[in-house]
Design an enzyme around this catalytic site. Structure first.
Site, short mmCIF file in Angstrom:
data_model
loop_
_atom_site.label_atom_id
_atom_site.label_comp_id
_atom_site.label_asym_id
_atom_site.label_seq_id
_atom_site.Cartn_x
_atom_site.Cartn_y
_atom_site.Cartn_z
N ASP A 65 0.82 -1.21 0.00
CA ASP A 65 0.00 0.00 0.00
C ASP A 65 0.85 1.25 0.00
OD1 ASP A 65 -2.41 -1.15 0.24
OD2 ASP A 65 -2.76 -0.56 2.32
N LYS A 96 -4.20 3.17 -3.92
CA LYS A 96 -5.62 3.41 -4.20
C LYS A 96 -5.86 4.91 -4.29
CE LYS A 96 -7.28 -0.04 -1.38
NZ LYS A 96 -8.24 -0.35 -0.37
N MET A 131 -8.82 9.06 8.82
CA MET A 131 -9.26 9.62 7.52
C MET A 131 -10.20 10.81 7.71
SD MET A 131 -10.06 5.99 5.65
CE MET A 131 -10.73 5.20 7.10
N1 SAH Z 1 -4.86 0.33 8.70
C1 SAH Z 1 -4.38 1.62 9.05
C2 SAH Z 1 -5.38 2.70 8.78
C3 SAH Z 1 -5.74 2.87 7.34
S1 SAH Z 1 -6.89 4.16 7.08
C4 SAH Z 1 -3.95 1.61 10.52
O1 SAH Z 1 -4.22 0.66 11.22
O2 SAH Z 1 -3.32 2.60 10.95
C5 SAH Z 1 -5.84 5.49 6.67
C6 SAH Z 1 -5.84 6.51 7.77
O3 SAH Z 1 -5.01 6.08 8.85
C7 SAH Z 1 -5.27 7.85 7.40
O4 SAH Z 1 -6.24 8.64 6.72
C8 SAH Z 1 -4.93 8.43 8.74
O5 SAH Z 1 -6.07 8.90 9.40
C9 SAH Z 1 -4.45 7.20 9.48
N2 SAH Z 1 -3.00 7.05 9.45
C10 SAH Z 1 -2.29 6.07 8.89
N3 SAH Z 1 -0.97 6.27 9.09
C11 SAH Z 1 -0.85 7.41 9.77
C12 SAH Z 1 0.23 8.17 10.28
N4 SAH Z 1 1.50 7.77 10.13
N5 SAH Z 1 -0.02 9.30 10.93
C13 SAH Z 1 -1.28 9.74 11.13
N6 SAH Z 1 -2.34 9.07 10.67
C14 SAH Z 1 -2.15 7.93 10.01
#
Ligand code: SAH
Length: 508
Positions: A40, A62, A177
């Site tokens: 991803d 995506k 998100m």
């Molecule tokens: N599976 C992932 C989440 C995917 S949805 C998890 O468990 O973290 C994608 C969202 O995750 C982003 O829009 C943001 O809100 C959050 N996110 C992912 N990585 C991040 C990061 N390093 N810092 C802040 N938010 C993050």
């Protein structure tokens, strides 16, 4: 072999929140063995360095322009690669099942009769919490925590979020998100009765050197984010704990956090130094202004190889030397037996470790790291009078070592196995962000860098210059560059320590 045995296996692996070494040990082990890695946008690309060099690496971003992949296409790809008999690591940001559509992928695999395993990952909320000082729960005032999506599945008819219930929630609310809808989110909560004064915070790029952290109230958080140019990926924290505790913000205390450091070494050595800098939470820009050219195709080298067993000591002065030497041996279908009973010395732990990779335990490794230390140490360790010594080093190495060994009575042959040459680099990354430090680890790197970048440009960026030692500093001064610091220990660790000390002195 029946069909089932030939089927591959898919591992849905949580890559963790951003910083590559926050992946789990299990996840990393699987990544190292995978035939195919499907990753991803949120999985840190640095993790791909752990994949086998012959592994198939497939990016499946995506919602990114024409290269965008639909979920069905990803699902099909997973099935297809597994049916080809491959061991597939599906690397997903954070945890595979937290807003990650991991369950959809697993269900498709289950339907197709493909074996799979799911490896949890550190989800962004947990990581952002630890890296900013916002606890998700607190014995005194937050007994609950809730993860909410700020961006509901497209095409979903009814909202799954009960805003009136959420507005009454007294624990910590974390929106994933949520950046695109931040204004809407806070408005709905306030409309449903939550106080506009409720502490709120946003953490973007959590666990990365580019992490940003903004604290405000619910009424003002959207403006604060605009002002601070907060970009996704980011998490929104709402609730009493979002006020945070600045004493717990250990990241902000790291001397190099958020600084940008330029590494000018050759690509291989630079990557290692860059990794160390990234570990200190600085942004690194690698500009490999030199590259290694092997000299092992020369007649001299081939002749030396035939005689090598006749030497008393063979000295390797760098990891590059060892690697170049053994690559040449392999090409000639030879191996370490060419040394016969010659003893082997290595300058530096790295050189010794590299020798060990080729099955050789160095007979002597000096406790310090320069050529002089090796010479002095070796002279104390053994009587060199009348001994034949072979030096396998870089063409641009100084003659000090040869002279010291000869003074101790040895007859020394110096056979360069590699040299450095200028590498033309793309310098655009230097213009794209503020630069805090430029690092130089050899006079040659300094020359090659300033043949491609003007001294005035460096001045205009207000970048400080760090040199690994006096020889490099001298060259920098000759080139008209002001050297801000010089490492007292002439290694990369020494260089890094000197930069950190300088930052601590100037910011505290
Ligand atoms: N599976 C992932 C989440 C995917 S949805 C998890 O468990 O973290 C994608 C969202 O995750 C982003 O829009 C943001 O809100 C959050 N996110 C992912 N990585 C991040 C990061 N390093 N810092 C802040 N938010 C993050």
């Amino acid at each position: 072999m029946n069909m089932t045995n030939r089927k591959g296996r898919v591992y849905l692996v949580g890559a963790g929140p951003g910083r590559p070494d926050l992946i789990t040990v299990r996840g990393l082990e699987l990544l190292k063995c995978a035939d195919c890695v499907i990753y991803d946008k949120l999985a840190n690309p640095a993790l791909l360095n752990y994949a086998r060099s012959d592994a198939e690496l497939l990016a499946v971003p995506k919602r990114v322009g024409s290269e965008s992949f639909r979920q069905e296409q990803i699902n099909n790809l997973l099935v297809q690669k597994a049916v080809e008999g491959k061991s597939v690591v599906r690397l997903k940001g954070g945890d595979p099942y937290i807003f990650g559509r991991g369950t959809e992928e697993a269900a498709v695999l289950a339907e197709a009769g493909i074996n799979f395993e799911v490896v949890p990952g550190v989800t962004a909320a947990l990581a952002a919490s630890c890296y900013s000082g916002i606890a998700l729960t607190d014995r005194a005032f937050a007994s609950e925590v809730i993860f909410v999506t700020g961006h509901e599945a497209e095409g979903k008819q009814q909202t799954g979020i009960d805003w009136s219930l959420l507005a009454k929630f007294t624990g910590t609310i974390v929106f994933y998100m949520g950046m695109g809808n931040l204004e809407d989110i806070t408005r709905r909560l306030i409309e449903n009765g939550m106080s506009p004064e409720t502490p709120s915070a946003v953490v973007a790029d959590a666990t990365l050197p580019t992490q940003k952290f903004v604290k405000a109230t619910m009424a003002t958080i959207t403006d604060s984010c605009t002002k601070n140019k907060i970009m996704p990926p980011a998490l929104v924290f709402i609730g009493p704990t979002a006020a945070g505790d600045s004493r717990l913000n250990w990241l902000a205390e790291l001397p190099l956090f958020g600084k940008t450091v330029v590494v000018t070494r050759d690509a291989q050595g630079g990557a290692e130094f860059a990794e160390k800098i990234a570990g200190r939470m600085a942004v690194t820009i690698e500009i490999p202004v030199t590259k290694i050219k092997t000299l092992t195709d020369s007649g001299d080298f081939i002749k030396t190889l035939a005689q090598i067993h006749a030497y008393d000591w063979v000295i390797f002065t760098s990891r590059n030397g060892v690697e170049t030497f053994f690559a040449a041996l392999a090409k000639l279908s030879k191996d370490a037996r060419v040394f016969g009973s010659a003893k082997i010395a290595a300058i530096g732990i790295r050189t010794a470790e590299t020798l060990a990779r080729f099955g050789i335990k160095a007979d002597f490794v000096p406790s310090a790291f320069t050529s002089n230390d090796l010479a002095r140490g070796l002279i104390e360790f053994t009587n060199l009078r009348g001994k034949k010594v072979l030096l396998m080093c870089s063409q641009i190495a100084s003659d000090d070592l040869t002279q010291l060994l000869e003074a101790a009575g040895a007859s020394v042959d110096n056979v360069p196995v590699y040299t450095h040459e200028k590498n033309l680099c793309d310098m655009k990354p230097l213009s794209e962000r503020p630069i805090h430090w430029l690092t130089f680890a050899s006079p040659f790197a300094a020359t090659c860098f300033f043949e491609q970048v003007s001294v005035d440009f460096v001045k205009s960026k207000n970048a400080k210059v760090a040199s690994i030692g006096p020889v490099t500093s001298k060259k920098l001064v000759e080139l008209g560059v002001k050297v801000d610091i010089e490492a007292s220990e002439h290694t990369f660790d020494g260089l890094l320590a000197a930069i950190e000390q300088h930052e601590l002195r100037t910011t505290k």
